[in-house]
Design a protein around this motif. Structure first.
Motif, PDB file in Angstrom:
ATOM      1  N   ILE A  18      95.637 -48.385  43.720  1.00 47.37           N
ATOM      2  CA  ILE A  18      94.505 -47.568  43.302  1.00 47.37           C
ATOM      3  C   ILE A  18      94.305 -46.499  44.359  1.00 47.37           C
ATOM      4  CG2 ILE A  18      92.026 -47.541  42.846  1.00 47.37           C
ATOM      5  CD1 ILE A  18      92.285 -50.412  41.889  1.00 47.37           C
ATOM      6  N   THR A  19      94.180 -45.266  43.903  1.00 46.24           N
ATOM      7  CA  THR A  19      94.003 -44.149  44.810  1.00 46.24           C
ATOM      8  C   THR A  19      92.841 -43.287  44.318  1.00 46.24           C
ATOM      9  OG1 THR A  19      95.052 -42.215  45.791  1.00 46.24           O
ATOM     10  CG2 THR A  19      95.769 -42.831  43.595  1.00 46.24           C
ATOM     11  N   SER A  20      92.261 -42.531  45.203  1.00 44.13           N
ATOM     12  CA  SER A  20      91.123 -41.714  44.801  1.00 44.13           C
ATOM     13  C   SER A  20      91.525 -40.282  44.456  1.00 44.13           C
ATOM     14  CB  SER A  20      90.074 -41.688  45.908  1.00 44.13           C
ATOM     15  OG  SER A  20      90.638 -41.158  47.092  1.00 44.13           O
ATOM     16  N   GLY A  21      92.716 -39.874  44.813  1.00 45.55           N
ATOM     17  CA  GLY A  21      93.152 -38.503  44.544  1.00 45.55           C
ATOM     18  C   GLY A  21      94.311 -38.455  43.583  1.00 45.55           C
ATOM     19  N   PRO A  22      94.512 -37.300  42.934  1.00 42.88           N
ATOM     20  CA  PRO A  22      95.626 -37.171  41.993  1.00 42.88           C
ATOM     21  C   PRO A  22      96.962 -37.077  42.717  1.00 42.88           C
ATOM     22  CG  PRO A  22      94.474 -35.089  42.198  1.00 42.88           C
ATOM     23  CD  PRO A  22      93.706 -36.083  43.015  1.00 42.88           C
ATOM     24  N   MET A  23      97.972 -37.666  42.092  1.00 41.26           N
ATOM     25  CA  MET A  23      99.349 -37.501  42.550  1.00 41.26           C
ATOM     26  C   MET A  23     100.243 -37.634  41.335  1.00 41.26           C
ATOM     27  SD  MET A  23      99.867 -40.821  44.745  1.00 41.26           S
ATOM     28  CE  MET A  23      99.922 -42.423  44.402  1.00 41.26           C
ATOM     29  N   ASP A  24     101.426 -37.061  41.415  1.00 42.80           N
ATOM     30  CA  ASP A  24     102.328 -37.065  40.265  1.00 42.80           C
ATOM     31  C   ASP A  24     102.486 -38.474  39.700  1.00 42.80           C
ATOM     32  OD1 ASP A  24     102.933 -34.371  39.978  1.00 42.80           O
ATOM     33  OD2 ASP A  24     104.493 -34.438  41.499  1.00 42.80           O
ATOM     34  N   GLY A  25     102.328 -38.565  38.384  1.00 41.95           N
ATOM     35  CA  GLY A  25     102.515 -39.827  37.683  1.00 41.95           C
ATOM     36  C   GLY A  25     101.289 -40.721  37.662  1.00 41.95           C
ATOM     37  N   ALA A  26     100.212 -40.317  38.300  1.00 41.01           N
ATOM     38  CA  ALA A  26      99.014 -41.153  38.366  1.00 41.01           C
ATOM     39  C   ALA A  26      98.311 -41.213  37.016  1.00 41.01           C
ATOM     40  CB  ALA A  26      98.050 -40.622  39.425  1.00 41.01           C
ATOM     41  N   LEU A  27      97.612 -42.309  36.818  1.00 38.75           N
ATOM     42  CA  LEU A  27      96.702 -42.448  35.690  1.00 38.75           C
ATOM     43  C   LEU A  27      95.298 -42.261  36.237  1.00 38.75           C
ATOM     44  CD1 LEU A  27      98.187 -45.593  33.949  1.00 38.75           C
ATOM     45  CD2 LEU A  27      98.120 -43.296  33.009  1.00 38.75           C
ATOM     46  N   VAL A  28      94.570 -41.342  35.660  1.00 44.36           N
ATOM     47  CA  VAL A  28      93.184 -41.085  36.055  1.00 44.36           C
ATOM     48  C   VAL A  28      92.319 -41.582  34.915  1.00 44.36           C
ATOM     49  CG1 VAL A  28      91.489 -39.322  36.651  1.00 44.36           C
ATOM     50  CG2 VAL A  28      93.875 -39.064  37.386  1.00 44.36           C
ATOM     51  N   ILE A  29      91.458 -42.570  35.188  1.00 43.21           N
ATOM     52  CA  ILE A  29      90.654 -43.140  34.108  1.00 43.21           C
ATOM     53  C   ILE A  29      89.177 -43.088  34.461  1.00 43.21           C
ATOM     54  CG2 ILE A  29      92.558 -44.668  33.457  1.00 43.21           C
ATOM     55  CD1 ILE A  29      90.918 -47.000  34.547  1.00 43.21           C
ATOM     56  N   GLY A  30      88.351 -42.955  33.416  1.00 45.18           N
ATOM     57  CA  GLY A  30      86.921 -42.993  33.639  1.00 45.18           C
ATOM     58  C   GLY A  30      86.155 -42.119  32.671  1.00 45.18           C
ATOM     59  N   THR A  31      84.887 -41.955  33.012  1.00 49.38           N
ATOM     60  CA  THR A  31      83.972 -41.108  32.242  1.00 49.38           C
ATOM     61  C   THR A  31      83.559 -39.945  33.130  1.00 49.38           C
ATOM     62  OG1 THR A  31      81.956 -42.188  33.004  1.00 49.38           O
ATOM     63  CG2 THR A  31      83.074 -43.183  31.093  1.00 49.38           C
ATOM     64  N   PRO A  32      82.950 -38.920  32.567  1.00 47.09           N
ATOM     65  CA  PRO A  32      82.454 -37.832  33.421  1.00 47.09           C
ATOM     66  C   PRO A  32      81.444 -38.323  34.460  1.00 47.09           C
ATOM     67  CG  PRO A  32      82.485 -37.134  31.136  1.00 47.09           C
ATOM     68  CD  PRO A  32      82.790 -38.608  31.145  1.00 47.09           C
ATOM     69  N   ARG A  33      80.716 -39.395  34.149  1.00 44.40           N
ATOM     70  CA  ARG A  33      79.748 -39.940  35.108  1.00 44.40           C
ATOM     71  C   ARG A  33      80.402 -40.802  36.184  1.00 44.40           C
ATOM     72  NH1 ARG A  33      77.555 -40.417  30.297  1.00 44.40           N
ATOM     73  NH2 ARG A  33      77.926 -42.626  30.067  1.00 44.40           N
ATOM     74  N   SER A  34      81.459 -41.533  35.841  1.00 43.99           N
ATOM     75  CA  SER A  34      82.062 -42.454  36.810  1.00 43.99           C
ATOM     76  C   SER A  34      83.158 -41.808  37.643  1.00 43.99           C
ATOM     77  CB  SER A  34      82.636 -43.683  36.094  1.00 43.99           C
ATOM     78  OG  SER A  34      83.766 -43.330  35.299  1.00 43.99           O
TER      79      SER A  34
END
Length: 191
Positions: A18-34
């Protein structure tokens, strides 16, 4: 996050970092609030056509986008339940060898309540004997929550089912008494 980690670990036998920043191949999940990152993206989550926008309560989108020079896949929704449904929708092609490189999926159910209707009796039988014994162990609820209840809830969520009728149409009035309301509440907490 837990369902995504479980699904990917089950397919790859590796833990998902789990990472907090974008990187190639990452999955970014959540809502606009989270997720501030999702909140900054120009995604069609909220429009002026209703309180929830085009995705309503449990809709989701899955989209491959570029964020800060990294190519990522976003699973976004207005509510956490939509993110959960989106994660399961991403896992399906991942498990079946689908193309995950250029995704653009939007889904919003047209029916708000998607239920499984059990015909279970409080004595553990199923009306008409259609399916063997009841899944609900009324004798041990609410103290003991069978792990099958979690599996049941996960299986339902994986196909978009968002409710269950625990008893049959000829329900015994006893299910409306305080001890049974407590048992039903225990099941609801799992679901």
């Amino acid at each position: 996050v837990a369902e995504l980690q479980t699904g990917i670990a089950g397919m790859t036998a590796r833990n998902v970092p789990i990472t907090s920043g974008p990187m190639d191949g990452a999955l970014v999940i959540g809502t606009p609030r989270s997720s501030p990152l999702i909140g900054q993206l120009d995604l069609p989550l909220r429009w002026n056509d209703g309180p929830w926008g085009p995705l309503w309560h449990d809709g989701y989108l899955i989209r491959t986008v570029e964020v800060d020079g990294s190519r990522v896949t976003v699973i976004a929704a207005n509510e956490d339940v939509g993110v959960l449904y989106g994660v399961f929708a991403w896992l399906r092609p991942a498990q079946t060898g689908g193309d995950l490189t250029e995704l653009d999926v939007t889904s919003t159910p047209s029916i708000g309540l998607r239920l499984l209707d059990h015909w279970d009796n409080l004595d553990g039988s199923v009306e008409g004997g259609y399916a063997g014994a009841s899944l609900w162990d009324w004798w041990h609820l609410p103290e003991y929550l069978d792990p099958r209840y979690v599996d049941y809830a996960r299986a339902n969520a994986s196909i978009g089912i968002n409710g269950a009728v625990l008893n049959n149409v000829n329900a015994q009035a006893e299910i409306l008494t305080a001890p049974y309301i407590e048992k039903v509440a225990a099941l609801a907490s799992v679901f």
